[in-house]
Design a protein around this motif. Structure first.
Motif, PDB file in Angstrom:
ATOM      1  N   UNK A 137      27.616  54.314  60.436  1.00 43.45           N
ATOM      2  CA  UNK A 137      28.464  53.122  60.467  1.00 43.45           C
ATOM      3  C   UNK A 137      27.841  52.005  59.645  1.00 43.45           C
ATOM      4  N   UNK A 138      28.694  51.059  59.257  1.00 45.89           N
ATOM      5  CA  UNK A 138      28.220  49.786  58.741  1.00 45.89           C
ATOM      6  C   UNK A 138      28.023  48.858  59.925  1.00 45.89           C
ATOM      7  N   UNK A 139      26.893  48.177  59.968  1.00 46.77           N
ATOM      8  CA  UNK A 139      26.634  47.238  61.045  1.00 46.77           C
ATOM      9  C   UNK A 139      27.498  45.993  60.872  1.00 46.77           C
ATOM     10  N   UNK A 140      27.895  45.404  61.972  1.00 40.61           N
ATOM     11  CA  UNK A 140      28.678  44.171  61.906  1.00 40.61           C
ATOM     12  C   UNK A 140      27.853  43.020  61.344  1.00 40.61           C
ATOM     13  N   UNK A 141      26.550  43.077  61.531  1.00 39.98           N
ATOM     14  CA  UNK A 141      25.648  42.055  60.992  1.00 39.98           C
ATOM     15  C   UNK A 141      25.092  42.518  59.644  1.00 39.98           C
ATOM     16  N   UNK A 142      25.272  41.711  58.609  1.00 38.31           N
ATOM     17  CA  UNK A 142      24.749  42.056  57.292  1.00 38.31           C
ATOM     18  C   UNK A 142      23.235  42.176  57.283  1.00 38.31           C
ATOM     19  N   UNK A 143      22.548  41.315  58.032  1.00 34.53           N
ATOM     20  CA  UNK A 143      21.087  41.368  58.073  1.00 34.53           C
ATOM     21  C   UNK A 143      20.611  42.665  58.715  1.00 34.53           C
ATOM     22  N   UNK A 144      21.249  43.033  59.839  1.00 31.35           N
ATOM     23  CA  UNK A 144      20.873  44.273  60.508  1.00 31.35           C
ATOM     24  C   UNK A 144      21.173  45.470  59.607  1.00 31.35           C
ATOM     25  N   UNK A 145      22.309  45.425  58.895  1.00 25.39           N
ATOM     26  CA  UNK A 145      22.668  46.506  57.965  1.00 25.39           C
ATOM     27  C   UNK A 145      21.562  46.716  56.936  1.00 25.39           C
ATOM     28  N   UNK A 182      32.205  48.029  65.130  1.00 25.50           N
ATOM     29  CA  UNK A 182      33.259  47.545  66.021  1.00 25.50           C
ATOM     30  C   UNK A 182      34.588  48.237  65.722  1.00 25.50           C
ATOM     31  N   UNK A 183      34.827  48.566  64.462  1.00 31.06           N
ATOM     32  CA  UNK A 183      36.045  49.282  64.086  1.00 31.06           C
ATOM     33  C   UNK A 183      36.069  50.671  64.718  1.00 31.06           C
ATOM     34  N   UNK A 184      34.945  51.381  64.691  1.00 28.21           N
ATOM     35  CA  UNK A 184      34.878  52.718  65.275  1.00 28.21           C
ATOM     36  C   UNK A 184      35.143  52.676  66.774  1.00 28.21           C
ATOM     37  N   UNK A 185      34.487  51.765  67.474  1.00 24.28           N
ATOM     38  CA  UNK A 185      34.703  51.661  68.920  1.00 24.28           C
ATOM     39  C   UNK A 185      36.147  51.281  69.219  1.00 24.28           C
ATOM     40  N   UNK A 186      36.729  50.407  68.387  1.00 24.02           N
ATOM     41  CA  UNK A 186      38.123  50.018  68.582  1.00 24.02           C
ATOM     42  C   UNK A 186      39.080  51.183  68.387  1.00 24.02           C
ATOM     43  N   UNK A 202      20.141  55.989  65.672  1.00 21.53           N
ATOM     44  CA  UNK A 202      18.965  55.987  64.811  1.00 21.53           C
ATOM     45  C   UNK A 202      19.373  55.348  63.505  1.00 21.53           C
ATOM     46  N   UNK A 203      18.824  54.161  63.232  1.00 25.43           N
ATOM     47  CA  UNK A 203      19.239  53.374  62.076  1.00 25.43           C
ATOM     48  C   UNK A 203      20.760  53.163  62.114  1.00 25.43           C
ATOM     49  N   UNK A 204      21.480  53.544  61.056  1.00 27.64           N
ATOM     50  CA  UNK A 204      22.931  53.315  61.039  1.00 27.64           C
ATOM     51  C   UNK A 204      23.732  54.498  61.575  1.00 27.64           C
ATOM     52  N   UNK A 205      23.074  55.458  62.168  1.00 34.97           N
ATOM     53  CA  UNK A 205      23.741  56.618  62.739  1.00 34.97           C
ATOM     54  C   UNK A 205      23.919  56.407  64.245  1.00 34.97           C
ATOM     55  N   UNK A 206      25.166  56.591  64.717  1.00 34.37           N
ATOM     56  CA  UNK A 206      25.449  56.367  66.137  1.00 34.37           C
ATOM     57  C   UNK A 206      26.201  57.543  66.722  1.00 34.37           C
ATOM     58  N   UNK A 207      26.036  57.720  68.028  1.00 37.84           N
ATOM     59  CA  UNK A 207      26.760  58.778  68.746  1.00 37.84           C
ATOM     60  C   UNK A 207      27.391  58.188  69.990  1.00 37.84           C
ATOM     61  N   UNK A 208      28.659  58.601  70.238  1.00 39.48           N
ATOM     62  CA  UNK A 208      29.428  58.085  71.357  1.00 39.48           C
ATOM     63  C   UNK A 208      29.953  59.231  72.214  1.00 39.48           C
ATOM     64  N   UNK A 209      30.013  58.977  73.515  1.00 41.61           N
ATOM     65  CA  UNK A 209      30.699  59.843  74.462  1.00 41.61           C
ATOM     66  C   UNK A 209      32.001  59.145  74.844  1.00 41.61           C
TER      67      UNK A 209
END
Length: 212
Positions: A137-145, A182-186, A202-209
């Motif tokens: 994912x792209x992070x919502x925060x540019x700094x965190x990205x 936020x788009x993915x969760x939405x 892990x970094x920009x990789x996320x997993x959801x249940x």
């Protein structure tokens, strides 16, 4: 150092499973977590789908009395009846599913097809079934990205050389279109899942249940 060709293509990787382990840190931890979580949702004689199953390694490793079905549009598919060559951008046949996996798959689908993709998953699941989706994912925060992206490059420099990393990033821009977080969760909530919970990052990789 690596098996990446000048023009990157997943179908040309000599050892796909090894390549993913080198590319995504703690990928082995993620897969073991997915298998552990899945045990709570397996229902005998129901279906388990892996969308974008590549070599079929995950499905083959599951210990359950479910029908295992792998979908992908890839030359990596095992030559077995339950692994089916399918364009995941099109309408999917999913039914009586207790568990569905989408492991770093939707990011490669056309953005205009993703709502249909998720709806096919949701509609084909039994009540109480689970959808496990992993995405970059792209992070919502540019700094965190920026921090997470360059930390990931630091990791990859231990596995590949800089020219290989840059060439892959250049090639992926044409085929990989990540959502922001936020788009993915939405998208998952709008599809109708009653529970959407992140369980790994892990970094920009996320997993959801996501549970129906």
């Amino acid at each position: 150092m690596s098996e990446i060709n000048e023009s990157f293509n997943f179908n040309t990787i000599q050892d796909f499973d090894s390549h993913i382990l080198k590319s995504i840190p703690n990928y082995d931890v993620l897969i073991n977590s997915i298998k552990s979580i899945s045990e709570y949702f397996f229902v005998d004689d129901c279906n388990v789908y892996d969308l974008g199953c590549s070599t079929g390694k995950l499905l083959k490793s599951l210990n359950c009395n479910c029908n295992k079905i792998g979908y992908d549009n890839s030359t990596l598919l095992p030559m077995e009846h339950n692994f089916i060559n399918v364009d995941l951008n099109e309408q999917l046949e999913i039914y009586n599913a207790c568990v569905v996996y989408s492991i770093f798959t939707m990011q490669f689908l056309k953005p205009t097809k993703r709502e249909q993709y998720l709806k096919s998953v949701f509609d084909g699941m039994i009540n109480g079934g689970c959808f496990i989706i992993c995405e970059k994912v792209y992070q919502d925060s540019g700094k965190v990205q920026e921090v997470l992206s360059f930390s990931h490059y630091d990791y990859k420099l231990k596995q590949f050389d800089g020219n290989e990393i840059l060439a892959k990033e250049r090639d992926l821009r044409y085929i990989m279109k990540p959502c922001n977080e936020s788009e993915l969760e939405g998208l998952l909530k709008d599809t109708g899942f009653s529970i959407v919970s992140q369980f790994w990052q892990m970094f920009n990789f996320k997993a959801y249940l996501a549970i129906k």
